[in-house]
Design a protein around this motif. Structure first.
Motif, PDB file in Angstrom:
ATOM      1  N   ASP A  21       0.844  -1.195   0.000  1.00  8.00           N
ATOM      2  CA  ASP A  21       0.000   0.000   0.000  1.00  8.00           C
ATOM      3  C   ASP A  21       0.877   1.243   0.000  1.00  8.00           C
ATOM      4  O   ASP A  21       1.961   1.257   0.594  1.00  8.00           O
ATOM      5  CB  ASP A  21      -0.897   0.020   1.239  1.00  8.00           C
ATOM      6  N   TRP A  22       0.387   2.307  -0.640  1.00  6.02           N
ATOM      7  CA  TRP A  22       1.123   3.563  -0.665  1.00  6.02           C
ATOM      8  C   TRP A  22       0.812   4.386   0.574  1.00  6.02           C
ATOM      9  O   TRP A  22      -0.277   4.311   1.134  1.00  6.02           O
ATOM     10  CB  TRP A  22       0.768   4.368  -1.918  1.00  6.02           C
ATOM     11  N   PHE A  23       1.788   5.194   0.987  1.00  5.54           N
ATOM     12  CA  PHE A  23       1.581   6.105   2.105  1.00  5.54           C
ATOM     13  C   PHE A  23       0.732   7.299   1.648  1.00  5.54           C
ATOM     14  O   PHE A  23       0.465   7.466   0.458  1.00  5.54           O
ATOM     15  CB  PHE A  23       2.929   6.596   2.655  1.00  5.54           C
ATOM     16  N   GLU A  24       0.308   8.114   2.601  1.00  7.17           N
ATOM     17  CA  GLU A  24      -0.472   9.321   2.314  1.00  7.17           C
ATOM     18  C   GLU A  24       0.333  10.543   2.729  1.00  7.17           C
ATOM     19  O   GLU A  24       1.049  10.507   3.733  1.00  7.17           O
ATOM     20  CB  GLU A  24      -1.797   9.284   3.070  1.00  7.17           C
ATOM     21  N   ILE A  25       0.234  11.624   1.962  1.00  8.13           N
ATOM     22  CA  ILE A  25       0.954  12.861   2.257  1.00  8.13           C
ATOM     23  C   ILE A  25      -0.022  13.889   2.831  1.00  8.13           C
ATOM     24  O   ILE A  25      -1.122  14.086   2.304  1.00  8.13           O
ATOM     25  CB  ILE A  25       1.617  13.444   0.994  1.00  8.13           C
ATOM     26  N   ALA A  26       0.376  14.544   3.924  1.00  8.03           N
ATOM     27  CA  ALA A  26      -0.398  15.637   4.507  1.00  8.03           C
ATOM     28  C   ALA A  26       0.469  16.889   4.511  1.00  8.03           C
ATOM     29  O   ALA A  26       1.537  16.900   5.131  1.00  8.03           O
ATOM     30  CB  ALA A  26      -0.848  15.296   5.923  1.00  8.03           C
ATOM     31  N   VAL A  27       0.041  17.918   3.792  1.00 11.74           N
ATOM     32  CA  VAL A  27       0.748  19.197   3.757  1.00 11.74           C
ATOM     33  C   VAL A  27       0.019  20.146   4.702  1.00 11.74           C
ATOM     34  O   VAL A  27      -1.186  20.377   4.553  1.00 11.74           O
ATOM     35  CB  VAL A  27       0.771  19.789   2.330  1.00 11.74           C
ATOM     36  N   ILE A  28       0.752  20.688   5.683  1.00 19.30           N
ATOM     37  CA  ILE A  28       0.127  21.528   6.712  1.00 19.30           C
ATOM     38  C   ILE A  28       0.824  22.889   6.780  1.00 19.30           C
ATOM     39  O   ILE A  28       2.033  22.965   7.010  1.00 19.30           O
ATOM     40  CB  ILE A  28       0.207  20.851   8.096  1.00 19.30           C
ATOM     41  N   HIS A  29       0.055  23.956   6.579  1.00 15.40           N
ATOM     42  CA  HIS A  29       0.544  25.318   6.781  1.00 15.40           C
ATOM     43  C   HIS A  29      -0.200  25.918   7.975  1.00 15.40           C
ATOM     44  O   HIS A  29      -1.290  25.446   8.324  1.00 15.40           O
ATOM     45  CB  HIS A  29       0.324  26.167   5.530  1.00 15.40           C
ATOM     46  N   HIS A  30       0.377  26.953   8.595  1.00 19.36           N
ATOM     47  CA  HIS A  30      -0.257  27.480   9.803  1.00 19.36           C
ATOM     48  C   HIS A  30      -0.313  28.999   9.832  1.00 19.36           C
ATOM     49  O   HIS A  30       0.412  29.685   9.095  1.00 19.36           O
ATOM     50  CB  HIS A  30       0.470  26.958  11.055  1.00 19.36           C
ATOM     51  N   ILE A  33       0.266  21.544  -3.022  1.00 19.70           N
ATOM     52  CA  ILE A  33      -0.260  20.267  -3.513  1.00 19.70           C
ATOM     53  C   ILE A  33      -0.153  20.215  -5.026  1.00 19.70           C
ATOM     54  O   ILE A  33       0.209  19.186  -5.608  1.00 19.70           O
ATOM     55  CB  ILE A  33      -1.713  20.067  -3.035  1.00 19.70           C
ATOM     56  N   ALA A  34      -0.429  21.340  -5.676  1.00 20.64           N
ATOM     57  CA  ALA A  34      -0.291  21.403  -7.135  1.00 20.64           C
ATOM     58  C   ALA A  34       1.159  21.165  -7.559  1.00 20.64           C
ATOM     59  O   ALA A  34       1.429  20.514  -8.577  1.00 20.64           O
ATOM     60  CB  ALA A  34      -0.783  22.751  -7.649  1.00 20.64           C
ATOM     61  N   LYS A  35       2.116  21.673  -6.760  1.00 22.91           N
ATOM     62  CA  LYS A  35       3.540  21.449  -7.066  1.00 22.91           C
ATOM     63  C   LYS A  35       3.879  19.967  -7.005  1.00 22.91           C
ATOM     64  O   LYS A  35       4.621  19.453  -7.857  1.00 22.91           O
ATOM     65  CB  LYS A  35       4.424  22.216  -6.078  1.00 22.91           C
ATOM     66  N   ILE A  79      -0.597   8.124  -4.757  1.00 20.16           N
ATOM     67  CA  ILE A  79      -0.520   8.630  -3.386  1.00 20.16           C
ATOM     68  C   ILE A  79      -1.630   9.636  -3.106  1.00 20.16           C
ATOM     69  O   ILE A  79      -1.814  10.596  -3.848  1.00 20.16           O
ATOM     70  CB  ILE A  79       0.848   9.296  -3.140  1.00 20.16           C
ATOM     71  N   LYS A  80      -2.345   9.423  -2.017  1.00 20.66           N
ATOM     72  CA  LYS A  80      -3.313  10.418  -1.574  1.00 20.66           C
ATOM     73  C   LYS A  80      -2.565  11.612  -0.992  1.00 20.66           C
ATOM     74  O   LYS A  80      -1.590  11.452  -0.260  1.00 20.66           O
ATOM     75  CB  LYS A  80      -4.230   9.839  -0.496  1.00 20.66           C
ATOM     76  N   ILE A  81      -3.033  12.816  -1.336  1.00 21.60           N
ATOM     77  CA  ILE A  81      -2.447  14.033  -0.785  1.00 21.60           C
ATOM     78  C   ILE A  81      -3.570  14.905  -0.240  1.00 21.60           C
ATOM     79  O   ILE A  81      -4.562  15.160  -0.923  1.00 21.60           O
ATOM     80  CB  ILE A  81      -1.658  14.822  -1.849  1.00 21.60           C
ATOM     81  N   GLY A  82      -3.408  15.356   1.001  1.00 21.25           N
ATOM     82  CA  GLY A  82      -4.374  16.253   1.612  1.00 21.25           C
ATOM     83  C   GLY A  82      -3.712  17.542   2.043  1.00 21.25           C
ATOM     84  O   GLY A  82      -2.516  17.570   2.345  1.00 21.25           O
ATOM     85  N   GLY A  83      -4.474  18.625   2.077  1.00 26.31           N
ATOM     86  CA  GLY A  83      -3.960  19.919   2.501  1.00 26.31           C
ATOM     87  C   GLY A  83      -4.702  20.437   3.716  1.00 26.31           C
ATOM     88  O   GLY A  83      -5.936  20.348   3.787  1.00 26.31           O
ATOM     89  N   TYR A  84      -3.961  20.993   4.683  1.00 28.77           N
ATOM     90  CA  TYR A  84      -4.553  21.373   5.956  1.00 28.77           C
ATOM     91  C   TYR A  84      -4.009  22.721   6.440  1.00 28.77           C
ATOM     92  O   TYR A  84      -2.887  23.099   6.088  1.00 28.77           O
ATOM     93  CB  TYR A  84      -4.269  20.306   7.014  1.00 28.77           C
ATOM     94  N   ALA A  85      -4.816  23.418   7.235  1.00 28.04           N
ATOM     95  CA  ALA A  85      -4.400  24.687   7.831  1.00 28.04           C
ATOM     96  C   ALA A  85      -4.542  24.591   9.345  1.00 28.04           C
ATOM     97  O   ALA A  85      -5.591  24.188   9.855  1.00 28.04           O
ATOM     98  CB  ALA A  85      -5.256  25.831   7.288  1.00 28.04           C
TER      99      ALA A  85
END
Length: 233
Positions: free
Chosen positions: A90-99, A143-145, A159-165
């Motif tokens: 299974d592939w891992f998932e990426i979470a991009v978090i900015h604050h 995420i677009a990059k 790979i699943k990619i999610g974006g969070y604040a």
């Protein structure tokens, strides 16, 4: 006394606890199959904000938690290993978090940015683009990059990619871009805030990772991890 001395003392307590015995040696993958990209700001430590425990996630930290060429190259290596050593896993998932209230916002200051470029830092245009002023917008750009990076083209679609604040004022993380794969429908922004549980801590949790999976997997029960622990054997 060095500022690092108290941490050496904490390490002695950690080593004496035997907690490291529950972490498998290489080869392995993060127990939760998660790759976090987050800021270096000490106020957004993944162990405190997300409750990330030892061995659960790969954590990439830089100024602003931005997707930079260096981040992409690291990911390319992990994708390359996955494709060649664990093609059926299974592939891992990426979470991009900015604050919010991110120190990278100072890169929008003309004088600071010019001085930084003069001392050998990023050029002024790159510095300006690195500034996180509106996390909900910059996380979408990053995420677009990832989706467009040629170094990741062979595997990023898996790979699943999610974006969070993350809001420093409330301590809450909201979903900006729902986790999704390219080619499986366009990732959509959430209409309502999705919040991670805020974790009350009695003592600091440890975060980190120990490597990447190399062979096939089987679930193993270990104290404290249940069947979340995956060894590649």
């Amino acid at each position: 006394m060095s500022n690092f001395t108290p941490y050496l003392e904490r390490n002695q307590a950690f080593a004496a606890s035997g907690a490291q015995a529950d972490v498998p040696r290489i080869p392995l993958i993060p127990f939760k199959q998660l790759y976090l990209i987050i800021c270096i700001d000490p106020r957004v430590k993944p162990a405190a904000v997300l409750g990330v425990r030892l061995g659960e996630a790969i954590v990439a930290r830089n100024v602003g938690g931005r997707v930079t060429p260096a981040v992409i190259k690291d990911l390319a290596w992990i994708v390359h290993l996955h494709e060649n050593k664990t093609p059926d896993a299974d592939w891992f998932e990426i979470a991009v978090i900015h604050h919010t209230d991110c120190g990278s916002g100072f890169l929008a200051d003309d004088d600071l940015r010019a001085g930084y470029a003069a001392r050998g830092g990023w050029d002024e245009q790159t510095s300006l683009e690195m500034a996180v002023l509106e996390p909900s917008k910059t996380v979408q750009k990053d995420i677009a990059k990832l989706r467009a990076a040629p170094e990741l083209a062979s595997g990023i679609g898996n790979i699943k990619i999610g974006g969070y604040a993350y809001d420093l004022g409330t301590g809450k993380i909201t979903t900006v871009v729902q986790p999704g794969r390219a080619g499986h429908g366009r990732p959509r922004q959430s209409r309502s805030a999705t919040t991670f549980i805020k974790v009350p801590l009695r003592r600091p949790l440890l975060s980190g990772w120990g490597g990447i999976g190399l062979l096939r997997s089987r679930a193993v029960n270990r104290p404290g991890f249940g069947r979340d622990l995956r060894l590649w054997l």
